[in-house]
Design an enzyme around this catalytic site. Structure first.
Site, PDB file in Angstrom:
ATOM      1  N   ASP A  10       0.854  -1.184   0.000  1.00  0.00           N
ATOM      2  CA  ASP A  10       0.000   0.000   0.000  1.00  0.00           C
ATOM      3  C   ASP A  10       0.889   1.232   0.000  1.00  0.00           C
ATOM      4  OD1 ASP A  10      -2.914   1.051   0.371  1.00  0.00           O
ATOM      5  OD2 ASP A  10      -1.694   2.239   1.758  1.00  0.00           O
ATOM      6  N   GLU A  12       0.679   5.648   0.186  1.00  0.00           N
ATOM      7  CA  GLU A  12      -0.051   6.907   0.304  1.00  0.00           C
ATOM      8  C   GLU A  12       0.695   7.914  -0.552  1.00  0.00           C
ATOM      9  OE1 GLU A  12      -2.901   6.973   1.826  1.00  0.00           O
ATOM     10  OE2 GLU A  12      -2.644   4.927   2.577  1.00  0.00           O
ATOM     11  N   HIS A 148      -5.937   4.801   5.987  1.00  0.00           N
ATOM     12  CA  HIS A 148      -5.165   5.672   5.106  1.00  0.00           C
ATOM     13  C   HIS A 148      -3.740   5.884   5.603  1.00  0.00           C
ATOM     14  CE1 HIS A 148      -8.585   6.389   2.562  1.00  0.00           C
ATOM     15  NE2 HIS A 148      -9.294   6.826   3.581  1.00  0.00           N
ATOM     16  N   ASP A 153      -3.285  -0.250   6.188  1.00  0.00           N
ATOM     17  CA  ASP A 153      -4.078  -0.640   5.020  1.00  0.00           C
ATOM     18  C   ASP A 153      -3.539  -1.923   4.391  1.00  0.00           C
ATOM     19  OD1 ASP A 153      -5.633   1.545   5.448  1.00  0.00           O
ATOM     20  OD2 ASP A 153      -5.002   2.668   3.672  1.00  0.00           O
TER      21      ASP A 153
END
Length: 453
Positions: A10, A12, A148, A153
């Site tokens: 994951d 961001e 998030h 995540d």
């Protein structure tokens, strides 16, 4: 696809485009033979400002990333952790495109087989309409301490995969994953069957979002191939990525000819104004450069913003533009190159001669120092290639669009339709000259590909 080595990933990011946005945080959970062998997580210095909405969403601040390593600093470690693994992520094309782009900025190649857990969820639980991470968490009671944030995540994705493996069995799940891996890479919200039904035909295609609003309209001589090309290039193109993330449905309008597809595309774009059709979105309003003789016998020009123009006005039109900026840029260039008077072209106001006369860039028509005939001939010659061409046919032409629909074209404009063999004329007062249609039809005539009768 070897499912004994999986990397649950994951990221961001500072925005939605892998070409222009950067990774803020990355987490990787490497799983071999069903066991976690390594966890990696770090905030990353994106070398750019973090937008406020991203700060609010993730809680990551500029001060925090200022102390963090750059992607260059962690690139070798990331490469090592991902090596030999299937790249697993929720909406995998997004995360994969960002990591691939970061490696690309360092002139490092990265490639891995991918598994999208959104698609996996849709295959396993087709009775549910939503498969974003929040919906998956709620449906399966999966906990996430800090939504998030990359590691939390990634853990949710890993826990979902474990849950699916337990509920459906390892053999069934792995067979399903291999099947997903063998199908063409498609946007997460499109079903394989929907794409399979797209015909290999000439026509226009429309991408719709979750509100059934057109977001992109395109045309092709092979619609199916062209649609697939959108989705194969999305990780390299920010617009394609945005379209891929938003598209929920596709509709195809088959046409008889390529010309029909071109005309139908421009018509539909101007009607629906899709957000990703920038080039053709402008309406029928255009800037017309017109000419007229002044009392001294010199041709003066004026730039007029108008929607409609009748064919009888074409001889007085020197050029057509889609924007005022485009018009003024070209007029300034042509006036300088051809010694045309800016005052007579209404680009400058002065009582006597124009400013460029003093610079010897005007031959003095503004002060009647150049004969009108000489000036007017030079003006006409300058704009000869920009004028609307004469209609080359003695009568109107019929253009096939769809099996039961035809357009009636006269003087470069659509003047009527024939639907199911019934003619419907457009009122003469509504005659509209469309610059895009004009260019399409003129090009078709030059290529002798006008499919008309």
């Amino acid at each position: 696809m070897d499912l004994n080595k999986l990397a649950f990933v994951d990221v961001e990011t500072t925005g939605g485009s892998a070409l222009y946005s950067r990774i803020l945080e990355i987490a990787i959970i490497r799983v071999e033979n069903g066991k976690i062998t390594r966890k990696f997580s770090t905030v990353v210095d994106p070398d750019t400002h973090i937008p406020e909405p991203i700060k609010n969403l993730t809680g990551i601040t500029d001060a925090e990333v200022a102390r963090a390593p750059s992607f260059y600093d962690i690139s070798r470690e990331v490469q090592e952790i991902l090596r030999g693994c299937v790249f697993v992520a929720h909406n995998v094309r997004f995360d994969y495109s960002f990591i691939k782009a970061e490696f690309g900025r360092l002139n490092m190649k990265f490639q891995a087989k991918q598994l999208c857990t959104v698609k996996l969820s849709r295959k396993l639980f087709p009775e549910h309409p939503r498969h974003n991470l929040d919906a998956v968490m709620q449906r399966h009671n999966l906990e996430c301490e800090h939504r998030h944030r990359a590691l939390d995540d990634a853990l949710v994705i890993y826990n979902f995969f474990q849950l699916a493996e337990k509920q459906f069995g390892k053999e069934f799940l792995h067979d399903l994953v291999r099947t997903i891996g063998q199908t063409p890479t498609l946007p997460i919200y499109l079903e394989d069957e929907q794409v399979k039904k797209i015909p290999n035909c000439i026509g226009v295609y429309v991408f719709y979002d979750d509100r059934d609003i057109p977001i992109y309209i395109g045309k092709s001589v092979n619609v199916k191939t062209r649609i697939k090309s959108h989705f194969s290039s999305d990780i390299h193109d920010s617009k394609e990525m945005k379209i891929s993330q938003a598209v929920r449905a596709i509709r195809v309008y088959q046409t008889q000819t390529e010309l029909g597809a071109l005309l139908l595309e421009t018509q539909m774009v101007k009607e629906f104004l899709p957000i990703y059709n920038i080039r053709l979105r402008r309406g029928r309003e255009m800037y017309f450069l017109t000419k007229k003789l002044n009392p001294d016998g010199y041709l003066e020009t004026s730039l007029d913003y108008s929607k409609l123009t009748h064919p009888s006005e074409f001889p007085n039109i020197l050029a057509v533009f889609k924007s005022k900026r485009q018009a003024t840029t070209l007029l300034d260039k042509l006036s300088k190159e051809n010694f045309l008077c800016r005052k007579l072209m209404n680009l400058e106001k002065s009582r006597n001669t124009c400013f460029r006369y003093q610079l010897k860039l005007c031959l003095g028509a503004c002060g009647q120092l150049e004969p009108p005939k000489t000036y007017n001939q030079r003006l006409e010659k300058t704009f000869k290639r920009h004028k609307i061409s004469d209609w080359p046919f003695p009568r109107e032409k019929i253009v096939d669009i769809e099996p039961n629909k035809k357009l009636i074209i006269n003087h470069w404009a659509v003047v009527g339709h024939i639907i199911n063999n019934q003619r419907i004329d457009i009122d003469e007062s509504e005659f509209a000259f469309d610059l895009d249609n004009y260019r399409i039809l003129k090009r078709a005539l030059l290529n002798k590909s006008l499919a008309t009768s």
